[in-house]
Design a protein around this motif. Structure first.
Motif, PDB file in Angstrom:
ATOM      1  N   ASP A  89      -1.619  10.731  -7.044  1.00 17.74           N
ATOM      2  CA  ASP A  89      -3.079  10.602  -7.148  1.00 17.74           C
ATOM      3  C   ASP A  89      -3.711  10.522  -5.768  1.00 17.74           C
ATOM      4  OD1 ASP A  89      -2.934  10.449  -9.915  1.00 17.74           O
ATOM      5  OD2 ASP A  89      -3.403   8.315 -10.017  1.00 17.74           O
ATOM      6  N   GLY A  90      -4.789  11.251  -5.565  1.00 18.25           N
ATOM      7  CA  GLY A  90      -5.552  11.142  -4.333  1.00 18.25           C
ATOM      8  C   GLY A  90      -5.110  12.059  -3.208  1.00 18.25           C
ATOM      9  N   VAL A  91      -3.986  12.750  -3.380  1.00 16.07           N
ATOM     10  CA  VAL A  91      -3.555  13.697  -2.350  1.00 16.07           C
ATOM     11  C   VAL A  91      -4.427  14.944  -2.484  1.00 16.07           C
ATOM     12  CG1 VAL A  91      -1.709  15.231  -1.591  1.00 16.07           C
ATOM     13  CG2 VAL A  91      -1.201  12.850  -2.131  1.00 16.07           C
ATOM     14  N   GLY A  92      -5.160  15.244  -1.443  1.00 12.29           N
ATOM     15  CA  GLY A  92      -6.030  16.421  -1.449  1.00 12.29           C
ATOM     16  C   GLY A  92      -7.257  16.286  -2.319  1.00 12.29           C
ATOM     17  N   VAL A 142     -10.716  13.429  -3.740  1.00  9.76           N
ATOM     18  CA  VAL A 142     -11.580  12.296  -3.439  1.00  9.76           C
ATOM     19  C   VAL A 142     -11.559  11.370  -4.646  1.00  9.76           C
ATOM     20  CG1 VAL A 142     -13.958  11.610  -2.931  1.00  9.76           C
ATOM     21  CG2 VAL A 142     -13.021  13.713  -1.946  1.00  9.76           C
ATOM     22  N   PRO A 143     -11.356  10.068  -4.512  1.00  4.78           N
ATOM     23  CA  PRO A 143     -11.100   9.404  -3.235  1.00  4.78           C
ATOM     24  C   PRO A 143      -9.689   9.704  -2.740  1.00  4.78           C
ATOM     25  CG  PRO A 143     -10.955   7.798  -5.006  1.00  4.78           C
ATOM     26  CD  PRO A 143     -11.378   9.104  -5.631  1.00  4.78           C
ATOM     27  N   PRO A 144      -9.544   9.737  -1.433  1.00  9.66           N
ATOM     28  CA  PRO A 144      -8.227  10.060  -0.874  1.00  9.66           C
ATOM     29  C   PRO A 144      -7.265   8.872  -0.958  1.00  9.66           C
ATOM     30  CG  PRO A 144      -9.749   9.584   0.890  1.00  9.66           C
ATOM     31  CD  PRO A 144     -10.549   9.542  -0.395  1.00  9.66           C
ATOM     32  N   VAL A 145      -6.001   9.181  -0.866  1.00  7.10           N
ATOM     33  CA  VAL A 145      -4.971   8.153  -0.816  1.00  7.10           C
ATOM     34  C   VAL A 145      -4.426   8.123   0.614  1.00  7.10           C
ATOM     35  CG1 VAL A 145      -3.059   9.667  -1.477  1.00  7.10           C
ATOM     36  CG2 VAL A 145      -2.945   7.267  -2.043  1.00  7.10           C
ATOM     37  N   ALA A 164       1.364   6.480   3.254  1.00  4.75           N
ATOM     38  CA  ALA A 164       1.933   5.851   2.060  1.00  4.75           C
ATOM     39  C   ALA A 164       2.354   6.917   1.045  1.00  4.75           C
ATOM     40  CB  ALA A 164       0.931   4.886   1.443  1.00  4.75           C
ATOM     41  N   ALA A 165       1.554   7.969   0.901  1.00  4.76           N
ATOM     42  CA  ALA A 165       1.927   9.066  -0.003  1.00  4.76           C
ATOM     43  C   ALA A 165       3.193   9.758   0.487  1.00  4.76           C
ATOM     44  CB  ALA A 165       0.778  10.061  -0.126  1.00  4.76           C
ATOM     45  N   ARG A 166       3.337   9.930   1.807  1.00 11.37           N
ATOM     46  CA  ARG A 166       4.581  10.505   2.359  1.00 11.37           C
ATOM     47  C   ARG A 166       5.779   9.613   2.050  1.00 11.37           C
ATOM     48  NH1 ARG A 166       1.462  13.024   5.936  1.00 11.37           N
ATOM     49  NH2 ARG A 166       1.063  11.270   7.315  1.00 11.37           N
TER      50      ARG A 166
END
Length: 179
Positions: free
Chosen positions: A75-78, A80-83, A87-89
């Motif tokens: 969720d939020g990768v690419g 809005v709202p961004p993540v 942390a996503a990596r």
């Protein structure tokens, strides 16, 4: 036996059986280890066997150019709202994934990926539904009618529930997947 690493975004990876006490020759560090990862790893390399240390430090994802969870499924990768991108990596490249029917999705809240807690069914929902964030997921936020989720959600069935918790505010999020 060396204590295995813990995972911020999958704190129950050992209890849920994604990493098991099983002897393995790790394909990444090439060491004999007492713990083996038994989950998904998306890579073009074949017959990759991994220890949790190579997952936790990111060396497995780097060496085999792979991901444990699809980057675009967080969720939020690419969007809005961004993540938080770092942390996503960490979720994609340094966190054991969970099994799902289709492609696993990683829920986020408060700008961070959530921690995966485990599998849930309809009988678990009454205790969780006082959480307004989870209730919003159940009632329309998942692409399934809320009545269907409340009646047929199962831990291991054809309409499976995956429970997450926000590491910032403690809210629960739900992902639902069907066979």
């Amino acid at each position: 036996m060396e204590s295995p690493p813990t995972f911020r975004f999958n704190p129950n990876a050992y209890e849920l059986g994604f990493v098991v006490a099983e002897r393995v020759r790790c394909s990444c560090c090439e060491r004999d280890r007492d713990w083996r990862y038994r989950g998904s790893f998306y890579t073009t390399a074949s017959d990759v066997r991994l220890c949790p240390w190579c997952i936790a430090d990111g060396s497995a994802a780097e060496r085999f150019d792979g991901e444990f969870s699809d980057w675009s499924g967080i969720d939020g990768v690419g969007s809005v709202p961004p993540v938080d991108a770092e942390a996503a990596r960490e979720v994609a490249t340094r966190t054991p994934s969970y099994p799902s029917w289709q492609q696993e999705q990683w829920r986020a809240h408060c700008g961070l990926p959530c921690a995966f807690l485990g599998f849930v069914g309809a009988d678990d929902l009454p205790a969780l539904l006082p959480d307004p964030v989870l209730e919003a997921d159940v009632d329309g936020g998942l692409g399934f009618p809320g009545e269907l989720v409340r009646a047929y959600l199962s831990r291991e069935g054809t309409l499976a529930g995956y429970l997450f918790r926000c590491l910032v505010c403690g809210a629960h999020r739900l992902h639902v997947d069907a066979s």
